[in-house]
Design a protein around this motif. Structure first.
Motif, PDB file in Angstrom:
ATOM      1  N   LEU A 122       0.783  -1.750  -0.270  1.00  8.27           N
ATOM      2  CA  LEU A 122       0.071   0.284  -0.309  1.00  8.27           C
ATOM      3  C   LEU A 122       1.085   1.611  -0.062  1.00  8.27           C
ATOM      4  N   GLU A 123       0.879   2.528  -0.734  1.00  5.69           N
ATOM      5  CA  GLU A 123       0.735   3.629  -0.444  1.00  5.69           C
ATOM      6  C   GLU A 123       0.228   4.576  -0.389  1.00  5.69           C
ATOM      7  N   GLY A 124       0.479   5.421   0.688  1.00  6.76           N
ATOM      8  CA  GLY A 124       0.107   6.491   1.013  1.00  6.76           C
ATOM      9  C   GLY A 124      -0.172   8.048  -0.432  1.00  6.76           C
ATOM     10  N   VAL A 125      -1.972   7.773  -0.562  1.00  7.66           N
ATOM     11  CA  VAL A 125      -1.842   8.945  -1.393  1.00  7.66           C
ATOM     12  C   VAL A 125      -2.238  10.459  -0.804  1.00  7.66           C
ATOM     13  N   ALA A 126      -3.806  10.380   0.091  1.00  8.14           N
ATOM     14  CA  ALA A 126      -3.323  11.730   0.839  1.00  8.14           C
ATOM     15  C   ALA A 126      -4.052  11.717   2.129  1.00  8.14           C
ATOM     16  N   ALA A 127      -3.998  12.243   3.089  1.00  6.23           N
ATOM     17  CA  ALA A 127      -4.359  12.757   3.921  1.00  6.23           C
ATOM     18  C   ALA A 127      -5.624  11.932   4.344  1.00  6.23           C
ATOM     19  N   GLY A 128      -6.089  10.822   5.443  1.00  2.39           N
ATOM     20  CA  GLY A 128      -7.476  10.728   5.599  1.00  2.39           C
ATOM     21  C   GLY A 128      -6.949   9.395   6.509  1.00  2.39           C
ATOM     22  N   THR A 129      -8.406   8.982   6.451  1.00  2.00           N
ATOM     23  CA  THR A 129      -8.809   7.142   7.433  1.00  2.00           C
ATOM     24  C   THR A 129      -9.341   6.496   6.079  1.00  2.00           C
ATOM     25  N   THR A 130      -9.031   4.850   6.157  1.00  2.51           N
ATOM     26  CA  THR A 130      -9.932   4.219   4.874  1.00  2.51           C
ATOM     27  C   THR A 130      -9.855   2.789   5.637  1.00  2.51           C
ATOM     28  N   THR A 131      -9.941   1.652   5.051  1.00  2.00           N
ATOM     29  CA  THR A 131     -10.109   0.286   5.969  1.00  2.00           C
ATOM     30  C   THR A 131      -9.646  -0.374   4.297  1.00  2.00           C
ATOM     31  N   LEU A 132      -9.116  -1.271   5.390  1.00  2.00           N
ATOM     32  CA  LEU A 132      -8.705  -2.686   4.111  1.00  2.00           C
ATOM     33  C   LEU A 132      -9.165  -4.086   4.322  1.00  2.00           C
ATOM     34  N   GLY A 133     -10.081  -4.474   4.151  1.00  2.00           N
ATOM     35  CA  GLY A 133     -10.741  -5.986   4.514  1.00  2.00           C
ATOM     36  C   GLY A 133     -10.387  -6.833   3.138  1.00  2.00           C
ATOM     37  N   MET A 134      -9.344  -8.357   3.872  1.00  2.00           N
ATOM     38  CA  MET A 134      -9.108  -9.200   3.535  1.00  2.00           C
ATOM     39  C   MET A 134      -9.963 -10.508   3.923  1.00  2.00           C
ATOM     40  N   GLY A 135     -10.178 -11.806   3.002  1.00  2.00           N
ATOM     41  CA  GLY A 135     -10.960 -12.210   3.504  1.00  2.00           C
ATOM     42  C   GLY A 135      -9.769 -13.883   2.730  1.00  2.00           C
ATOM     43  N   TYR A 136     -10.532 -14.766   3.439  1.00  2.00           N
ATOM     44  CA  TYR A 136      -9.380 -15.994   3.192  1.00  2.00           C
ATOM     45  C   TYR A 136     -10.170 -17.340   2.892  1.00  2.00           C
ATOM     46  N   ALA A 137     -10.498 -17.324   1.636  1.00  2.00           N
ATOM     47  CA  ALA A 137     -11.345 -18.697   1.210  1.00  2.00           C
ATOM     48  C   ALA A 137     -11.268 -19.265   0.108  1.00  2.00           C
ATOM     49  N   ARG A 138     -12.235 -20.630  -0.321  1.00  2.00           N
ATOM     50  CA  ARG A 138     -11.668 -21.055  -1.189  1.00  2.00           C
ATOM     51  C   ARG A 138     -12.969 -20.289  -2.661  1.00  2.00           C
ATOM     52  N   PRO A 139     -12.286 -19.708  -4.067  1.00  2.00           N
ATOM     53  CA  PRO A 139     -12.936 -18.498  -4.585  1.00  2.00           C
ATOM     54  C   PRO A 139     -14.300 -19.600  -4.984  1.00  2.00           C
ATOM     55  N   TRP A 140     -14.587 -20.774  -5.670  1.00  6.23           N
ATOM     56  CA  TRP A 140     -15.373 -21.040  -6.168  1.00  6.23           C
ATOM     57  C   TRP A 140     -16.238 -21.801  -5.544  1.00  6.23           C
ATOM     58  N   GLU A 141     -16.380 -21.755  -3.708  1.00  6.10           N
ATOM     59  CA  GLU A 141     -17.139 -21.841  -2.860  1.00  6.10           C
ATOM     60  C   GLU A 141     -17.804 -21.106  -2.543  1.00  6.10           C
ATOM     61  N   GLU A 142     -19.228 -20.220  -3.464  1.00  3.67           N
ATOM     62  CA  GLU A 142     -19.673 -18.387  -3.503  1.00  3.67           C
ATOM     63  C   GLU A 142     -20.661 -18.658  -2.200  1.00  3.67           C
ATOM     64  N   GLY A 143     -20.693 -17.911  -1.932  1.00  2.00           N
ATOM     65  CA  GLY A 143     -22.123 -17.620  -0.735  1.00  2.00           C
ATOM     66  C   GLY A 143     -21.284 -18.397   0.714  1.00  2.00           C
ATOM     67  N   THR A 144     -19.871 -19.026   0.938  1.00  2.00           N
ATOM     68  CA  THR A 144     -19.744 -19.084   2.011  1.00  2.00           C
ATOM     69  C   THR A 144     -18.993 -18.515   2.223  1.00  2.00           C
ATOM     70  N   PRO A 145     -18.402 -18.325   3.823  1.00  2.00           N
ATOM     71  CA  PRO A 145     -17.678 -17.711   4.385  1.00  2.00           C
ATOM     72  C   PRO A 145     -16.396 -17.561   4.518  1.00  2.00           C
ATOM     73  N   PRO A 146     -15.285 -16.601   4.783  1.00  2.00           N
ATOM     74  CA  PRO A 146     -13.894 -16.854   4.558  1.00  2.00           C
ATOM     75  C   PRO A 146     -13.747 -17.510   6.267  1.00  2.00           C
ATOM     76  N   VAL A 147     -12.407 -18.542   6.218  1.00  2.00           N
ATOM     77  CA  VAL A 147     -12.047 -19.209   7.337  1.00  2.00           C
ATOM     78  C   VAL A 147     -11.645 -18.511   8.308  1.00  2.00           C
TER      79      VAL A 147
END
Length: 157
Positions: A122-147
Motif C-alpha cells: 500500500l502507498e499513502g496518497v492523501a491524508a485521511g482514513t480508510t479500511t482494507l478488508g481481506m478474506g481467506y476462502a476458496r473462490p469457487w465456494e460462493e456464499g461460504t464465508p471466509p475461514v
C-alpha cells in the motif's frame, strides 16, 4: 464359493472407491477458522504500523503511514489447499493505493504443499482514513464465508 468371491469383489470395489474420497476430506488444518491476530508472526511488526517505508504488517490492526510512504501486508496462506487471500473491502483510492497484491510461494527447495504468503503493498496518497478488508476462502465456494478475515484501519497523515 461364488458367494465368497462376490463378497471379496464387492469389498474390493468399495475399498477402491473409498480411497479417492478420503483424499477429498476437509481435515486440512488450514481450513480452521482463526483470526489473523491468532497466527504467529515472523516478520518485523505484528498489528499496527508506524509508517516507516518498507514496514511489514502481519496481522489485523491499525496501519499509519505518510503520503508517499509504503507498507507491506503479509498474510500466511497456502494456495495448494484451494484457499487464497482476496481483498473483500477495497480501501478508498483517494487515501491509499494498492500498489500490488500477489501470492509469494515458499521458494525453491520447499516441500510440496508448503505454504507461502499473500503480499499487499500500500502507498499513502492523501491524508485521511480508510479500511482494507481481506478474506481467506476458496473462490469457487460462493456464499461460504471466509475461514479467516483480516481488517486494517488505515490512516494516512
Amino acid at each position: 464359493m461364488r458367494t465368497i468371491r462376490r463378497i471379496l469383489i464387492g469389498a474390493s470395489v468399495l475399498l477402491l472407491a473409498a480411497v479417492p474420497l478420503a483424499a477429498c476430506s476437509d481435515d486440512d488444518d488450514s481450513a480452521t477458522t482463526t483470526t489473523a491476530a491468532e497466527r504467529s508472526t515472523t516478520t518485523a511488526t505484528a498489528g499496527g504500523g508506524s509508517g516507516q517505508d518498507g514496514e511489514v504488517i502481519t496481522a489485523s490492526g491499525p496501519v499509519e503511514l505518510g503520503v508517499g510512504e509504503r507498507v507491506t501486508i503479509e498474510l500466511e496462506g497456502n494456495v495448494t489447499t484451494g484457499y487464497s487471500w482476496t481483498i473483500d473491502q477495497q480501501p478508498d483510492a483517494a487515501v491509499v493505493e494498492v500498489v500490488s497484491d500477489r501470492y509469494v510461494g515458499p521458494g525453491d527447495g520447499a516441500a510440496a504443499g508448503q505454504g507461502g504468503h499473500q503480499e499487499v503493498v500500500l502507498e499513502g496518497v492523501a491524508a485521511g482514513t480508510t479500511t482494507l478488508g481481506m478474506g481467506y476462502a476458496r473462490p469457487w465456494e460462493e456464499g461460504t464465508p471466509p475461514v479467516q478475515t483480516a481488517t486494517f484501519a488505515i490512516t494516512v497523515r
